[in-house]
Motif scaffolding. Sequence first.
Motif, PDB file in Angstrom:
ATOM      1  N   SER A 224      47.487  38.435  24.606  1.00 45.62           N
ATOM      2  CA  SER A 224      48.539  38.613  23.612  1.00 45.62           C
ATOM      3  C   SER A 224      49.760  39.227  24.304  1.00 45.62           C
ATOM      4  O   SER A 224      49.684  39.677  25.434  1.00 45.62           O
TER       5      SER A 224
ATOM      6  N   THR B 203      52.814  36.117  26.785  1.00 46.69           N
ATOM      7  CA  THR B 203      51.854  35.218  27.443  1.00 46.69           C
ATOM      8  C   THR B 203      52.519  34.136  28.283  1.00 46.69           C
ATOM      9  O   THR B 203      51.847  33.432  29.018  1.00 46.69           O
ATOM     10  N   SER B 204      53.837  33.988  28.184  1.00 43.11           N
ATOM     11  CA  SER B 204      54.519  33.028  29.043  1.00 43.11           C
ATOM     12  C   SER B 204      54.797  33.621  30.419  1.00 43.11           C
ATOM     13  O   SER B 204      55.303  32.925  31.302  1.00 43.11           O
TER      14      SER B 204
ATOM     15  N   ARG C  13      40.054  27.322  29.444  1.00 43.75           N
ATOM     16  CA  ARG C  13      41.078  28.010  28.654  1.00 43.75           C
ATOM     17  C   ARG C  13      41.418  27.174  27.438  1.00 43.75           C
ATOM     18  O   ARG C  13      41.539  25.951  27.523  1.00 43.75           O
ATOM     19  N   ASP C  14      41.526  27.847  26.306  1.00 43.40           N
ATOM     20  CA  ASP C  14      42.018  27.226  25.078  1.00 43.40           C
ATOM     21  C   ASP C  14      43.423  27.765  24.860  1.00 43.40           C
ATOM     22  O   ASP C  14      43.597  28.903  24.411  1.00 43.40           O
ATOM     23  N   SER C  15      44.422  26.956  25.214  1.00 45.54           N
ATOM     24  CA  SER C  15      45.807  27.436  25.136  1.00 45.54           C
ATOM     25  C   SER C  15      46.235  27.699  23.700  1.00 45.54           C
ATOM     26  O   SER C  15      47.084  28.557  23.450  1.00 45.54           O
ATOM     27  N   SER C  16      45.661  26.975  22.745  1.00 45.79           N
ATOM     28  CA  SER C  16      46.037  27.177  21.339  1.00 45.79           C
ATOM     29  C   SER C  16      45.586  28.547  20.829  1.00 45.79           C
ATOM     30  O   SER C  16      46.150  29.075  19.870  1.00 45.79           O
ATOM     31  N   LYS C  17      44.574  29.097  21.486  1.00 44.95           N
ATOM     32  CA  LYS C  17      44.056  30.407  21.088  1.00 44.95           C
ATOM     33  C   LYS C  17      44.404  31.484  22.105  1.00 44.95           C
ATOM     34  O   LYS C  17      43.984  32.641  21.949  1.00 44.95           O
ATOM     35  N   ASN C  18      45.142  31.112  23.152  1.00 48.35           N
ATOM     36  CA  ASN C  18      45.469  32.066  24.224  1.00 48.35           C
ATOM     37  C   ASN C  18      44.213  32.769  24.729  1.00 48.35           C
ATOM     38  O   ASN C  18      44.212  33.990  24.949  1.00 48.35           O
ATOM     39  N   THR C  19      43.164  32.009  24.895  1.00 50.99           N
ATOM     40  CA  THR C  19      41.877  32.593  25.275  1.00 50.99           C
ATOM     41  C   THR C  19      41.323  31.914  26.519  1.00 50.99           C
ATOM     42  O   THR C  19      41.301  30.691  26.611  1.00 50.99           O
TER      43      THR C  19
END
Length: 127
Positions: A25, A28-29, A72-78
């Motif tokens: 969080s 994150t960019s 990595r799941d970029s949509s969840k930042n996870t």
Amino acid sequence: QVQLDESGGGSVQAGGSLRLACLASGATSGYHCLAWFRQTPGKEREAVASFGIHGPLIDYIDSVKSRFTISRDSSKNTLYLQMNNLKPEDSAMYYCAASRFNCYPILDQAPDDYTWWGQGTRVTVSS
């Protein structure tokens, strides 16, 4: 600033599986490489697996190849680390880390390359 929050550690018997997760969080960019490190008492923190954000670079240390999978799941930042066929020597505190730099080959990576760290999650594998 980037905040990293790991989860998923625990205790398993040898041959078991765990999936670690790292929720990012904040800014994150700002990072270009994510990695999982691990550390045991008296030893240096070592990179286990890394994931390049802007390229296909995924790398593992030899001792976990074919057993661990970083994704990595970029949509969840996870960021995830699926760990299968766990061995007692995998027991450690596992940390998620993010770097401003692109990923180096994993054997060239060092903790100092990473700016942001999670608090760690403990993995214990019993024989």
